[in-house]
Design an enzyme around this catalytic site. Structure first.
Site, PDB file in Angstrom:
ATOM      1  N   ARG A 137      -5.923  -6.026  -8.964  1.00 24.58           N
ATOM      2  CA  ARG A 137      -7.216  -6.580  -8.559  1.00 24.58           C
ATOM      3  C   ARG A 137      -8.122  -5.430  -8.149  1.00 24.58           C
ATOM      4  O   ARG A 137      -7.646  -4.406  -7.631  1.00 24.58           O
ATOM      5  CB  ARG A 137      -7.040  -7.583  -7.420  1.00 24.58           C
ATOM      6  CG  ARG A 137      -6.268  -7.052  -6.209  1.00 24.58           C
ATOM      7  CD  ARG A 137      -6.021  -8.161  -5.199  1.00 24.58           C
ATOM      8  NE  ARG A 137      -5.322  -7.671  -3.998  1.00 24.58           N
ATOM      9  CZ  ARG A 137      -5.137  -8.408  -2.899  1.00 24.58           C
ATOM     10  NH1 ARG A 137      -5.589  -9.655  -2.845  1.00 24.58           N
ATOM     11  NH2 ARG A 137      -4.499  -7.909  -1.857  1.00 24.58           N
ATOM     12  N   ASP A 156       0.816  -1.226   0.000  1.00 23.51           N
ATOM     13  CA  ASP A 156       0.000   0.000   0.000  1.00 23.51           C
ATOM     14  C   ASP A 156       0.847   1.272   0.000  1.00 23.51           C
ATOM     15  O   ASP A 156       0.564   2.215   0.731  1.00 23.51           O
ATOM     16  CB  ASP A 156      -0.957   0.003   1.200  1.00 23.51           C
ATOM     17  CG  ASP A 156      -2.075  -1.014   1.074  1.00 23.51           C
ATOM     18  OD1 ASP A 156      -2.025  -1.823   0.139  1.00 23.51           O
ATOM     19  OD2 ASP A 156      -2.990  -0.998   1.907  1.00 23.51           O
ATOM     20  N   ASP A 165      -0.685  -4.451  -3.680  1.00 22.81           N
ATOM     21  CA  ASP A 165      -1.628  -3.336  -3.907  1.00 22.81           C
ATOM     22  C   ASP A 165      -0.939  -1.984  -3.749  1.00 22.81           C
ATOM     23  O   ASP A 165      -1.494  -1.060  -3.161  1.00 22.81           O
ATOM     24  CB  ASP A 165      -2.808  -3.431  -2.926  1.00 22.81           C
ATOM     25  CG  ASP A 165      -3.505  -4.777  -2.949  1.00 22.81           C
ATOM     26  OD1 ASP A 165      -3.513  -5.431  -4.008  1.00 22.81           O
ATOM     27  OD2 ASP A 165      -4.030  -5.187  -1.894  1.00 22.81           O
TER      28      ASP A 165
END
Length: 357
Positions: free
Chosen positions: A263, A174, A201
Site C-alpha cells: 500500500r 516495519d 508494511d
C-alpha cells in the site's frame, strides 16, 4: 547527489590488531583498515558502536568492521559523516552474526519524554553513504506476541549508495525502513541475495531500493482475512524510482490469500508522496490476495505507481486490480535504471555482468 563530507582535520589511521589477517596490498596505497569486533574482548572492540566511533568523521578511505560470530545487543548509529564503511560478518552464514535490539515505537523513553516512535525504534540507523553490509543479521527482537503489535524497526537506512549482500532483516511490523534523509533528497540502496521477514508494511519508506534475488517472508498474524502488507513505499512524486522487487521469492506461513503486496504510504502526511513499486519476474506464493494492493491514509493505491511484470507462482495473476507493465515500460524499470541516478552508480556489475539489468 553526493553527500558533502566533513573536512578531515587530521589523517587518522586505525591500526588493525596484529592478530587480524590483513591481505597484502600493492605499495601504491595504504593498507586497508580493518577493525575487529568480538564479544569476548579478543578483538579491537566488543561492540559495533565502539568500532563505528573509532572511524574518523569525514572518513575518506575504506574501513572494514569485521564482526566475529555471536549476538550483539545494542542500538547502533552509523552517521552520515562516516562513509566507506563495510560491516562484515566473519562467516558466510548470516545467522551466526546477529546484530539486535528490542525497542518498539510504543516503548516509553526512560526519561519520560514520550515513546520512541517508529524511527526511534530502529536497532540500527545507517545514514552513511557508500556503506556496505555483508553476511550478517539485523534484528528487532521486540516481542510482538507478548507486548502487542507495534512498529519495531530492525534497520533504518537513509544513506545513498548502500549495498546489502547476503544480509537478513528480522522483525514483525516495519522491519526495514528504507528511507532518505529528507523528502527532497534521494538515496539508493541495493539489497542482493538478502532475506527480509515481517508482517505489516515490513519494507517501507522513501528510498530507491532494489531487492535482487531476495527471499521476502510474510509472517502470519493468525488472521483468516488480512495478515499484512509486504511493502509500503512513500516515494515522492519527483522520484521516478521507489522499490523494485526483482527475481525474488515471496514466501509465507500465512493462510492463502491473506496478504497484500502493499500500500502507498504518504509518510508524515506528505501530499506529494505517490509510492512507486514494481514486482517483476518474481515467484509469488499463494498467501498473496487476488486484489493485492490497498489504500493507505487516504491515498488510493490507484493514484500511486504500483505495478507487476512477468511474475509467476500460485499467488501471481493478472486482473483489473493488478496493473502490469508492458515490455516497453519494463525496460525503464530495471535494477540498473533504479540505481544509476545522476552519477551512474552501478553496484550490479561485480555480481551480474550487467546483462541489461
Amino acid at each position: 547527489m553526493r553527500l558533502p563530507l566533513l573536512p578531515l582535520a587530521t589523517a587518522v589511521t586505525i591500526a588493525a590488531t596484529a592478530a587480524t589477517a590483513v591481505p597484502a596490498v600493492a605499495a601504491t596505497g595504504p593498507s586497508p583498515t580493518v577493525i575487529v569486533v568480538t564479544a569476548d574482548g579478543s578483538g579491537d572492540h566488543t561492540t559495533v558502536q565502539a568500532a563505528v566511533d573509532a572511524v574518523p568523521s569525514g572518513n575518506t578511505s575504506p574501513v572494514t568492521i569485521l564482526v566475529r560470530e555471536g549476538t550483539y545487543k545494542q542500538q547502533v548509529v552509523i552517521p552520515a559523516d562516516k562513509p566507506y564503511i563495510s560491516l562484515v560478518g566473519a562467516t558466510r552464514d548470516p545467522r551466526r552474526v546477529v546484530l539486535t535490539f528490542d525497542l518498539s515505537a510504543s516503548t516509553p523513553k526512560p526519561d519520560g519524554s514520550g515513546n520512541y516512535g517508529t524511527s526511534g525504534s530502529a536497532s540500527y540507523v545507517i545514514s552513511a553513504p557508500d556503506f556496505t553490509a555483508r553476511n550478517l543479521t539485523f534484528e528487532n527482537s521486540y516481542d510482538e506476541a507478548a507486548n502487542g503489535a507495534s512498529q519495531a524497526v530492525a534497520v533504518r537506512t537513509t544513506g545513498d549508495r548502500q549495498v546489502y549482500d547476503n544480509v537478513r532483516f528480522i522483525g514483525n511490523q516495519d522491519t526495514l525502513y528504507a528511507n532518505t534523509a529528507s523528502a527532497t533528497t534521494f538515496a539508493r540502496q541495493y539489497f542482493r541475495d538478502c532475506y527480509v521477514e515481517g508482517d505489516v508494511d515490513f519494507i517501507f519508506g522513501r528510498a530507491t531500493a532494489v531487492f535482487d534475488g531476495c527471499v521476502i517472508k510474510a509472517l502470519t498474524r493468525g488472521s483468516t482475512t488480512n495478515n499484512g502488507y509486504v511493502i509500503a513505499p512513500s516515494t515522492e512524486i519527483a522520484n521516478p524510482y521507489g522499490f523494485l522487487i526483482h527475481r525474488s521469492r515471496l514466501v509465507s506461513d500465512a493462510p492463502d490469500r491473506t496478504y497484500h503486496l502493499g500500500r502507498p504510504w504518504p509518510a508524515g502526511g506528505s501530499v506529494t508522496a505517490r509510492g512507486q513499486a514494481v514486482f517483476r519476474e518474481s515467484w509469488i506464493g499463494r498467501h498473496v490476495k487476488d486484489a493485492p494492493w490497498s489504500d493507505m491514509s487516504g491515498l488510493s493505491w490507484r493514484d500511486a505507481r504500483l505495478a507487476e511484470y512477468r511474475n509467476v507462482g500460485p499467488g501471481a495473476g493478472v486482473n483489473d486490480d493488478r496493473p502490469q507493465l508492458t515490455a516497453e515500460q519494463a525496460a525503464e524499470f530495471t535494477p540498473r535504471k533504479y540505481l544509476a541516478g545522476t552519477d551512474g552508480w552501478n553496484p550490479l556489475r561485480h555480481h551480474h555482468g550487467g546483462h541489461g539489468r
